[in-house]
Scaffold this motif. Sequence first.
Motif, PDB file in Angstrom:
ATOM      1  N   LYS A 188     -41.814 105.526  38.803  1.00 20.59           N
ATOM      2  CA  LYS A 188     -40.885 105.715  39.923  1.00 20.59           C
ATOM      3  C   LYS A 188     -41.491 105.167  41.208  1.00 20.59           C
ATOM      4  N   LEU A 189     -42.785 105.452  41.403  1.00 22.84           N
ATOM      5  CA  LEU A 189     -43.481 104.964  42.595  1.00 22.84           C
ATOM      6  C   LEU A 189     -43.529 103.437  42.611  1.00 22.84           C
ATOM      7  N   ALA A 190     -43.907 102.831  41.499  1.00 22.82           N
ATOM      8  CA  ALA A 190     -44.017 101.367  41.421  1.00 22.82           C
ATOM      9  C   ALA A 190     -42.670 100.709  41.694  1.00 22.82           C
ATOM     10  N   GLU A 191     -41.594 101.298  41.158  1.00 16.75           N
ATOM     11  CA  GLU A 191     -40.262 100.737  41.389  1.00 16.75           C
ATOM     12  C   GLU A 191     -39.875 100.847  42.864  1.00 16.75           C
ATOM     13  N   ALA A 192     -40.236 101.971  43.498  1.00 13.31           N
ATOM     14  CA  ALA A 192     -39.894 102.167  44.915  1.00 13.31           C
ATOM     15  C   ALA A 192     -40.655 101.202  45.811  1.00 13.31           C
ATOM     16  N   VAL A 193     -41.943 100.988  45.539  1.00  9.95           N
ATOM     17  CA  VAL A 193     -42.745 100.056  46.345  1.00  9.95           C
ATOM     18  C   VAL A 193     -42.247  98.625  46.145  1.00  9.95           C
ATOM     19  N   THR A 194     -41.979  98.251  44.899  1.00  8.20           N
ATOM     20  CA  THR A 194     -41.500  96.894  44.600  1.00  8.20           C
ATOM     21  C   THR A 194     -40.125  96.663  45.215  1.00  8.20           C
ATOM     22  N   THR A 195     -39.276  97.676  45.214  1.00  7.46           N
ATOM     23  CA  THR A 195     -37.962  97.570  45.850  1.00  7.46           C
ATOM     24  C   THR A 195     -38.102  97.310  47.341  1.00  7.46           C
ATOM     25  N   LEU A 196     -39.031  97.992  47.966  1.00  5.42           N
ATOM     26  CA  LEU A 196     -39.257  97.830  49.407  1.00  5.42           C
ATOM     27  C   LEU A 196     -39.614  96.389  49.748  1.00  5.42           C
ATOM     28  N   LEU A 197     -40.438  95.760  48.918  1.00  2.00           N
ATOM     29  CA  LEU A 197     -40.926  94.409  49.204  1.00  2.00           C
ATOM     30  C   LEU A 197     -40.029  93.302  48.645  1.00  2.00           C
ATOM     31  N   HIS A 198     -39.330  93.577  47.532  1.00  2.37           N
ATOM     32  CA  HIS A 198     -38.609  92.495  46.845  1.00  2.37           C
ATOM     33  C   HIS A 198     -37.142  92.783  46.550  1.00  2.37           C
ATOM     34  N   GLY A 199     -36.675  93.988  46.812  1.00  5.43           N
ATOM     35  CA  GLY A 199     -35.280  94.316  46.563  1.00  5.43           C
ATOM     36  C   GLY A 199     -35.064  94.988  45.221  1.00  5.43           C
ATOM     37  N   VAL A 200     -33.898  95.581  45.069  1.00  4.81           N
ATOM     38  CA  VAL A 200     -33.571  96.392  43.890  1.00  4.81           C
ATOM     39  C   VAL A 200     -33.591  95.573  42.599  1.00  4.81           C
ATOM     40  N   ASP A 201     -32.980  94.390  42.615  1.00  2.14           N
ATOM     41  CA  ASP A 201     -32.859  93.596  41.389  1.00  2.14           C
ATOM     42  C   ASP A 201     -34.224  93.155  40.861  1.00  2.14           C
ATOM     43  N   GLU A 202     -35.077  92.644  41.767  1.00  6.28           N
ATOM     44  CA  GLU A 202     -36.400  92.178  41.338  1.00  6.28           C
ATOM     45  C   GLU A 202     -37.260  93.339  40.858  1.00  6.28           C
TER      46      GLU A 202
END
Length: 406
Positions: free
Chosen positions: A303-317
């Motif tokens: 969950k954390l990794a998805e939230a950090v990646t979303t912040l930097l690259h967006g939901v789809d990526e």
Amino acid sequence: MSFFAKTPKVLTDEADIRELLTRGVEKVYPSAEFLEKKLKSGERQTIYLGIDPTGPSLHLGHIIPILKLRQFQELGHKIILLIGDFTGMIGDPTDKTATRKKLTRGEVLENAKLYKAQAGKMLSFSGGNPAELKYNSKWLEKLSFADVLELSSRLTHADMVKRDMFQKRISEGKELYMHEFLYPLMQGYDSVAMDVDGEVGGNDQTFNMLVGRDLMKKLKGKEKFVITMKLLADPSGKKMGKTEGNMVSFLDTPADCFGKVMSWPDTAIIPAAESCTLLPEREIAEMKENLESGANPKEEKMKLAEAVTTLLHGVDEAAKAKSSFHATFAEGKPEEFLEISVSTDKTLADVLMERRVIESKSELRRLIGEKAVTNVDTSEKMGEDFLKTAPAGKYRIGKHRFIEIK
């Protein structure tokens, strides 16, 4: 409460102010009560974050205070992102046991060219309450030698040498240069030049920010507030950073970003969720409850990794990176390999550095020495010969980097 608010009306909701004062915060100077009173008054505050462009990209250490700036912006306050194009040439001695390499103006400006766009993933530079971008060379270059002497008279030798890293260098017999003493003075003067109400930064910047607070009081009779943010650390207390190979950068691919977060220690899950994501507090509380009740830390870390990646690259990526990570570690092979071509005029290490798979040649040698470079198809651990021959095939480098040599 809209991130892209059309008007800079100051909001004074108690719950929002409480979260601003506590989420990821280590300490508030002069006190949390002082700042709470100012925020509840409805008076618009001017707050800034200063960043020296010592590298070509913003990274995890910048995300933490930038998200705090975002909270101020959402409440309608004026925020400034300050690029230290002048101080960046001097070099901040904070946490350094040796003198920093001095950078040229050209190197500093080249490093900073992506910062606004990267910070724009979290801050708004348009609309009714836009963040402002400033450069401290605008005022620091104009200071005469007499001005610098006058500023220097505001601090004592005792004020400076009490810094931990200065004491450490002195005790170890290492050199301590005069320009390093002047750095906190220059950074502190930024507050005076911009006439701000407050500053936010990592807890490793506490000394520098308090110098600015001291100068504001002496030169302008103003009580500047300072918010120091907690920085992520490993279980030994060591700050997570580039040398540990787990520092998330804005230049990382979504897959690398996701993989690096998954490599963080379990103890970082809740602190990182608070400081490095936009997850609501109730979700973070649920994550904490799950961990305390014995849930598998991997699920919460996903969950954390998805939230950090979303912040930097967006939901789809972020969704793609999550799917790829799951395929890699649940099924043994990733969905995508980074294709690498090695020519006669460049070594494998050179190409991997260019493609940002590794930070340095020494990192690759270390990974090979640790048997952390593996042929995905045969499970063979690669040795030193791999650097010279670079045979075609698919390889796993470390925990989360996958390449295919053509």
